[in-house]
Enzyme design. Structure first.
Site, PDB file in Angstrom:
ATOM      1  N   THR A 180     -17.729  -4.041  -8.840  1.00 21.74           N
ATOM      2  CA  THR A 180     -17.478  -4.547 -10.185  1.00 21.74           C
ATOM      3  C   THR A 180     -16.183  -5.330 -10.173  1.00 21.74           C
ATOM      4  OG1 THR A 180     -16.241  -2.570 -10.839  1.00 21.74           O
ATOM      5  CG2 THR A 180     -18.626  -2.525 -11.172  1.00 21.74           C
ATOM      6  N   GLU A 325     -24.305  -2.461 -11.774  1.00 19.61           N
ATOM      7  CA  GLU A 325     -24.891  -1.133 -11.572  1.00 19.61           C
ATOM      8  C   GLU A 325     -26.408  -1.109 -11.718  1.00 19.61           C
ATOM      9  OE1 GLU A 325     -20.700  -0.470 -13.307  1.00 19.61           O
ATOM     10  OE2 GLU A 325     -22.294  -1.972 -13.384  1.00 19.61           O
ATOM     11  N   LYS A 435     -12.464  -2.665 -34.560  1.00 21.55           N
ATOM     12  CA  LYS A 435     -12.553  -1.676 -35.649  1.00 21.55           C
ATOM     13  C   LYS A 435     -11.469  -1.991 -36.674  1.00 21.55           C
ATOM     14  CE  LYS A 435     -13.724   3.105 -36.473  1.00 21.55           C
ATOM     15  NZ  LYS A 435     -13.967   4.434 -35.864  1.00 21.55           N
ATOM     16  N   TRP A 440     -16.784  -1.606 -38.182  1.00 23.17           N
ATOM     17  CA  TRP A 440     -16.904  -2.355 -36.936  1.00 23.17           C
ATOM     18  C   TRP A 440     -17.175  -3.835 -37.198  1.00 23.17           C
ATOM     19  CZ3 TRP A 440     -15.311   0.169 -32.857  1.00 23.17           C
ATOM     20  CH2 TRP A 440     -15.458   1.559 -32.791  1.00 23.17           C
TER      21      TRP A 440
END
Length: 550
Positions: A180, A325, A435, A440
């Site tokens: 990653t 992944e 937030k 949100w």
């Protein structure tokens, strides 16, 4: 029970036997090079014999620091079919990440492009690279270098037999490895077994995946160092399709020329690649008539991009989602057949989402309370995923394994909503969602709205700390050259306030020359957060009646 393991080599065997004269085309520093599957199979045999002569054992890791070309493609089958593990390294990573990756993987041999030698020279004397016993420069010459021992690729394989007695490998034999990007810490290694890559390849061949066949001409623009170029070199081979590799750092003009001259039908890359191609096409003529489909992944494509390719060039844009992944394809945004008669706006609304789960995988959406979120297109939570090509652990990272996995489920870190039809839409990365006052705000939605404006070349949105509201959105915009910034600021804010609640509108629009990007071409919000972590950007900017309830 069947007696044959699920491995990569039969894909090449089939292509060489059934499509022996199908071309593999490669743009290199020496110009366009081409050969066919029959010649490719012989070269892969030579590479395997060369690996044996170099002392590479089954299970050893062989690294590549390379762009998209035929030499790199030869390692894709030569290394894993030999029984070793192909470890593709992103050359755009910081030097200390490359050091860590090579040390962690204990790479024994390293293939490197001539144009990237300086990258490896900078770290070659580090104890971290002590495992590397041989450097091989892609091509037929070695520039002046302090790498030692070193040879060129053509000399490395020259004189070796084109036939190789391939071993019978087990399903769980490690075949590939990718790390990653490490934007929030050290990169994490993901290993791909033979059966993981086999399963991913089979799924992408289906109509619910990428739907390749032998008539396709496939050009991976997504780098081959990034999650196996989204698996396309394997899938294209399994289909018997023609490969076109665009070489190092292709410009929009290079891509347009390859599409036109090689008859490319399918290509894939991150949104910035296709924004660049569209800009090029505004000023230059190019024949894209062969091109049928573009897959866009890495980050969301603005609807304006999807519409432009559709309406001006008759090219279908497929949204896809995946991760290192997940090998990586997880979802693809195909329309269901019952949607064929829908009006264009309804279709674009679906196609703008990340799409339907690939056959073979399962997912669920988990809310803050730990319960599953309903598929209603409104509620959202973190996406968990599992399946035969989804990793279940990171390489030698027990602390990350404990944080990122729950049993056989991978916690993706992506905040999503799923509509009644099962279409997944990424709302944000868990770390990027804003937030504000207990509510949100999706930075991705705001970015798409900003980039829909004709005078915006690029845009990203980050949350900036706010004393009262916790966080407030700030937009970072790259304007089209010659645009009046004051008028653009007023225009984009007005359009967002028309479409979204007023408190979603960014408190400030900051004009910049370029949005910082990660090593995989995604917007790097971390850089902007560090540079603009300043409450003064947003203090007092939100009217009392425009902010969410506390």
């Amino acid at each position: 029970m069947g007696g044959t393991a699920q491995t990569l080599r039969p894909f090449l065997w089939r292509a060489a036997k059934l499509h022996s004269d199908t071309e593999i085309v490669s743009r290199t520093g020496r110009g366009i090079e081409r050969y066919d599957y029959e010649g490719y199979e012989r070269r892969v045999g030579q590479l395997a014999n060369a690996l044996a002569d170099a002392g590479i054992d089954s299970g050893d890791r062989v690294a590549t620091v390379c762009w998209n070309h035929h030499w790199h493609f030869e390692t894709y089958f030569g290394v894993p079919s030999y029984g070793a593990q192909l470890h593709t390294i992103n050359p755009l990573l910081p030097d200390h990440h490359v050091e860590y990756i090579v040390e962690n993987a204990e790479d024994k041999l390293l293939f490197v492009d001539a144009s990237l030698i300086e990258k490896i020279e900078a770290v070659a004397d580090s104890p971290s690279l002590s495992s590397v016993e041989q450097y091989v420069v892609m091509g037929d010459a070695v520039p002046e270098t302090n790498l030692d021992p070193v040879t060129d690729y053509e000399s490395f394989v020259e004189g070796h037999d084109t036939e190789y007695d391939w071993p019978s490998l087990e399903d769980d034999t490690p075949a590939g490895m990718c790390y990653t990007s490490g934007t929030t810490g050290k990169p994490k290694g993901v290993e791909y077994t033979q059966s993981m890559l086999w399963g991913h390849t089979m799924a992408t061949l289906t109509p619910q995946g990428l739907e390749f066949d032998e008539s396709d001409v496939i050009m991976p623009v997504v780098p081959m160092f990034h999650v196996n170029a989204w698996g396309m070199p394997y899938s294209a081979t399994a289909a018997g399709a023609k490969h076109v590799y665009p070489g190092p750092a292709p410009e929009p003009a290079d891509l347009a020329k390859l599409i036109e001259e090689e008859g490319v039908t399918f290509t894939a890359g991150v949104p910035t690649v296709w924004l660049g191609l569209l800009e090029y096409l505004e000023e230059n003529d190019a024949d894209l008539s062969s091109l049928e489909r573009i897959v866009i992944g890495g980050s969301a494509a603005p609807e304006a991009v999807i519409r432009q390719f559709d309406e001006k060039y008759d090219v279908e844009v497929l949204h896809a989602w995946g991760m290192t992944e997940t090998s990586p394809i997880g979802t693809v945004s195909h329309l269901k057949s019952k949607m064929d008669d829908w009006d264009a706006d309804r279709q674009y609304e679906k196609r703008g989402k990340q799409g339907l789960i690939a056959p073979g995988l399962e997912f669920k959406v988990v809310g803050d309370d730990g319960g599953e979120v309903p598929w209603n297109g409104e509620d959202f939570g973190e996406m968990y995923i599992k399946g035969p090509w989804v990793t279940q652990e990171y390489f030698e990272r027990p602390e990350a394994n404990e944080a990122d996995f729950e049993g056989e489920w991978l916690k993706t870190g992506d905040v999503v909503t799923v509509d009644e039809e099962g279409y997944v839409q990424i709302v944000d990365r868990a770390k990027d969602v804003i937030k504000s006052g207990g509510e949100w705000i999706s930075s991705l939605e705001l970015e798409n709205a900003l980039m829909a404006h004709d005078d915006v070349a690029e845009a990203t949105v980050v949350g900036v700390p706010h004393e009262r509201w916790q966080e407030r959105p700030v937009a970072f915009v790259v304007p089209v050259e010659g645009t009046d910034e004051d008028e653009l600021r007023e225009g984009v804010l007005a359009s967002i306030r028309e479409e979204y609640p007023r408190w979603w509108a960014p408190d400030e629009v900051v004009f910049i020359d370029e949005v910082p990007k990660t090593a995989t071409g995604k917007f790097d919000k971390k850089v902007l957060r560090e540079e603009y972590d300043d409450q003064s950007l947003v203090e007092g900017a939100v009217p009392e009646d425009a902010a969410p309830d506390e």
